[in-house]
Every structure is written in C-alpha cells, then in structure tokens.
Motif scaffolding. Sequence first.
Motif, short mmCIF file in Angstrom:
data_model
loop_
_atom_site.label_atom_id
_atom_site.label_comp_id
_atom_site.label_asym_id
_atom_site.label_seq_id
_atom_site.Cartn_x
_atom_site.Cartn_y
_atom_site.Cartn_z
N PRO A 8 -20.15 -21.54 -31.20
CA PRO A 8 -19.31 -21.44 -30.00
C PRO A 8 -19.85 -22.30 -28.86
N LEU A 9 -18.94 -22.77 -28.04
CA LEU A 9 -19.28 -23.61 -26.91
C LEU A 9 -19.96 -22.77 -25.83
N ASP A 10 -21.08 -23.21 -25.34
CA ASP A 10 -21.82 -22.51 -24.29
C ASP A 10 -21.31 -23.02 -22.94
N VAL A 11 -20.26 -22.37 -22.44
CA VAL A 11 -19.61 -22.82 -21.21
C VAL A 11 -20.54 -22.73 -20.02
N GLU A 12 -21.36 -21.70 -19.94
CA GLU A 12 -22.28 -21.55 -18.80
C GLU A 12 -23.26 -22.71 -18.74
N ARG A 13 -23.74 -23.15 -19.88
CA ARG A 13 -24.68 -24.27 -19.89
C ARG A 13 -23.99 -25.56 -19.47
N LEU A 14 -22.73 -25.73 -19.89
CA LEU A 14 -22.01 -26.94 -19.52
C LEU A 14 -21.68 -26.97 -18.03
N THR A 15 -21.29 -25.83 -17.48
CA THR A 15 -20.92 -25.81 -16.07
C THR A 15 -22.13 -25.69 -15.16
N GLY A 16 -23.20 -25.12 -15.65
CA GLY A 16 -24.38 -24.91 -14.82
C GLY A 16 -25.33 -26.07 -14.80
N GLY A 17 -25.21 -26.97 -15.72
CA GLY A 17 -26.11 -28.10 -15.78
C GLY A 17 -27.27 -27.84 -16.71
N PHE A 18 -28.03 -28.86 -16.95
CA PHE A 18 -29.12 -28.76 -17.91
C PHE A 18 -30.45 -28.72 -17.20
N ARG A 19 -31.30 -27.82 -17.64
CA ARG A 19 -32.65 -27.71 -17.11
C ARG A 19 -33.42 -28.95 -17.55
N ARG A 20 -34.22 -29.47 -16.64
CA ARG A 20 -34.98 -30.67 -16.95
C ARG A 20 -36.35 -30.59 -16.28
N SER A 21 -37.24 -31.47 -16.69
CA SER A 21 -38.57 -31.57 -16.07
C SER A 21 -38.64 -32.85 -15.26
N GLU A 22 -39.29 -32.77 -14.11
CA GLU A 22 -39.49 -33.93 -13.25
C GLU A 22 -40.93 -33.91 -12.74
N VAL A 23 -41.45 -35.10 -12.46
CA VAL A 23 -42.78 -35.21 -11.86
C VAL A 23 -42.60 -35.70 -10.44
N ARG A 24 -43.14 -34.94 -9.50
CA ARG A 24 -43.07 -35.28 -8.07
C ARG A 24 -44.46 -35.11 -7.47
N LYS A 25 -44.91 -36.16 -6.83
CA LYS A 25 -46.22 -36.14 -6.16
C LYS A 25 -47.33 -35.66 -7.10
N GLY A 26 -47.28 -36.11 -8.35
CA GLY A 26 -48.31 -35.80 -9.32
C GLY A 26 -48.22 -34.42 -9.95
N ARG A 27 -47.18 -33.66 -9.67
CA ARG A 27 -47.02 -32.32 -10.24
C ARG A 27 -45.74 -32.27 -11.05
N PRO B 31 -30.11 -26.99 -12.27
CA PRO B 31 -28.93 -27.03 -11.40
C PRO B 31 -28.23 -25.67 -11.38
N ILE B 32 -27.73 -25.28 -10.23
CA ILE B 32 -26.99 -24.04 -10.05
C ILE B 32 -25.55 -24.42 -9.68
N SER B 33 -24.59 -24.01 -10.49
CA SER B 33 -23.19 -24.36 -10.25
C SER B 33 -22.61 -23.52 -9.12
N THR B 34 -21.46 -23.91 -8.63
CA THR B 34 -20.80 -23.17 -7.55
C THR B 34 -20.48 -21.75 -7.97
N SER B 35 -20.09 -21.56 -9.23
CA SER B 35 -19.74 -20.22 -9.70
C SER B 35 -20.97 -19.33 -9.87
N VAL C 184 -22.09 -22.69 -2.97
CA VAL C 184 -22.51 -24.08 -2.80
C VAL C 184 -23.42 -24.46 -3.96
N ALA C 185 -23.04 -25.51 -4.69
CA ALA C 185 -23.87 -25.98 -5.79
C ALA C 185 -25.20 -26.50 -5.23
N HIS C 186 -26.28 -26.21 -5.93
CA HIS C 186 -27.62 -26.62 -5.50
C HIS C 186 -28.52 -26.62 -6.72
N LEU C 187 -29.82 -26.63 -6.52
CA LEU C 187 -30.73 -26.54 -7.66
C LEU C 187 -31.92 -25.66 -7.33
N ALA C 188 -32.49 -25.10 -8.37
CA ALA C 188 -33.72 -24.31 -8.25
C ALA C 188 -34.83 -25.12 -8.90
#
Length: 96
Positions: A16-35, A41-45, A64-68
Amino acid sequence: MTRSNRSRKRDAEYEPLDVERLTGGFRRSEVRKGREWTVQPISTSNATKVYICPGCSLEIAPGVAHLAAWRNDGILGDAADVADRRHWHDACWKVS
C-alpha cells in the motif's frame, strides 16, 4: 481481440501507498557546522502545534509547513537527541 494494459504479474505482493510519508516529506541527514543533523519536513496537515523557530524567534503557527531538526551525534544517545529537536521555518534552516 483488444490488448489489455494490465500487468500479468499476479504473484507480486501488493504494497500500500504510504500517503503520510509522501505528503510529509522524507527524513534526511545533513551536516551543518561540523555536526550531523536529522531533518524531518512537517507538512501543513501534520503541523498542529505552535512552535518558536530558533532561527528567527518568531512563531510557527499550526497549519504552516516547516521542519524539525535534531542532532545525530549527541553524547546522551538517540532518545535525548530526538527529545531536544527544534522546529524551524524552512528558510531559517537554510540560512543557519
């Protein structure tokens, strides 16, 4: 006789299609200032609470869409890192 466009693969398991994952965005890793950070991403819903953005100190209103974001390399472990997550406006995170 007309040709059918349906797949003849009957043995393939339906996933089955995971609608929450598609609308909520994908979790990812980023490096900022050496950490290393996990960014979700957090969707509007899914934005149902009020948060204060650490980048601009302004309110992120419900709907309001934003990110954690939270650190991946904290010394107290994963549970403490997730508990210490912060909610950011997308633009504030990009310039941080």
